[in-house]
Write an enzyme that holds these catalytic residues in place. Sequence first.
Site, short mmCIF file in Angstrom:
data_model
loop_
_atom_site.label_atom_id
_atom_site.label_comp_id
_atom_site.label_asym_id
_atom_site.label_seq_id
_atom_site.Cartn_x
_atom_site.Cartn_y
_atom_site.Cartn_z
N CYS A 190 3.84 3.97 -10.92
CA CYS A 190 2.41 3.80 -10.67
C CYS A 190 1.92 4.85 -9.66
O CYS A 190 2.67 5.28 -8.79
CB CYS A 190 2.12 2.39 -10.14
SG CYS A 190 0.35 2.05 -9.97
N ASP A 239 -0.01 4.32 -7.33
CA ASP A 239 -0.22 3.63 -6.06
C ASP A 239 0.50 4.36 -4.90
O ASP A 239 1.69 4.66 -5.00
CB ASP A 239 0.31 2.19 -6.18
CG ASP A 239 -0.16 1.29 -5.04
OD1 ASP A 239 0.07 1.64 -3.87
OD2 ASP A 239 -0.77 0.25 -5.33
N ARG A 285 1.60 3.38 -2.28
CA ARG A 285 2.67 2.64 -1.63
C ARG A 285 3.99 2.67 -2.40
O ARG A 285 4.96 2.01 -2.03
CB ARG A 285 2.23 1.18 -1.42
CG ARG A 285 1.04 1.04 -0.49
CD ARG A 285 0.38 -0.32 -0.62
NE ARG A 285 -0.21 -0.51 -1.94
CZ ARG A 285 -0.86 -1.62 -2.32
NH1 ARG A 285 -0.97 -2.62 -1.49
NH2 ARG A 285 -1.38 -1.70 -3.53
N HIS A 342 5.31 -2.30 -10.12
CA HIS A 342 5.40 -2.90 -8.78
C HIS A 342 4.51 -4.13 -8.69
O HIS A 342 3.42 -4.17 -9.27
CB HIS A 342 5.03 -1.88 -7.70
CG HIS A 342 3.59 -1.46 -7.72
ND1 HIS A 342 2.66 -1.96 -6.85
CD2 HIS A 342 2.91 -0.62 -8.53
CE1 HIS A 342 1.49 -1.42 -7.10
NE2 HIS A 342 1.60 -0.61 -8.12
N CYS A 371 0.23 -4.77 -8.12
CA CYS A 371 -0.36 -3.59 -8.76
C CYS A 371 -1.86 -3.84 -9.04
O CYS A 371 -2.21 -4.75 -9.78
CB CYS A 371 0.38 -3.26 -10.05
SG CYS A 371 -0.22 -1.76 -10.86
#
Length: 210
Positions: free
Chosen positions: A43, A45, A47, A99, A102
């Site tokens: 992803c 993302d 993080r 994750h 998400c």
Amino acid sequence: MKESYERLLEGNKTWSAEKLKQDPDFFKNLTLGQNPEYLWIGCSDSRVPANEITGTKSGQMFVHRNIANMVVHTDMNLLSVLYYAVEVLHVKHIIICGHYGCGGIAAAMGNKDNGFVNNWLRNIKEVYEKHKTELESITDLKKRENRLVELNVIEQVHNLSKTIVVQKAWNKRELQVHGWVYGFNNGLITDLKVMMDEISDLEPIFRYDL
Ligand code: CO
């Protein structure tokens, strides 16, 4: 006061000096080429930094990231990355890593208009619909979302296996497609144990005669 982007350039200088201190040949070796064993599809993302959470260094992992780690069969970007990783770099493992928490998955579970992103999230809604019975039997909405994260990863493992690139590779060598989920609550990755490594793992309608 430093602009926030300038901190990135400073961070880079520090990192570069640190690497050279640890290994004077670090950058010289990188200029010789790459030979990664893994293709990571994760992803976007912020993080979920692929190298950081897997303890891998420059040169060890070929990486593709998009919202909610999707394998969309008309995505030229992903298909080009996949082709290059499998046909040219001969990666041995492809890892789809979703994750928990998400935002893409959460958004797809709702009915809010997300503008242009609707087009992308639509693919996740299809996964939801396919597994609607299982998902809607989970009354806790957070648990339902977590399960959709997992089911979405499993679906993308299948989507990768449906490509001619993966099937051609299976025809002549070892290639494993893995489905993992990362949790940034504890920093740990869970292997969903849905690995596919041969054409017989795939629904017959998607198999090509090779
Ligand atoms: Co995400």
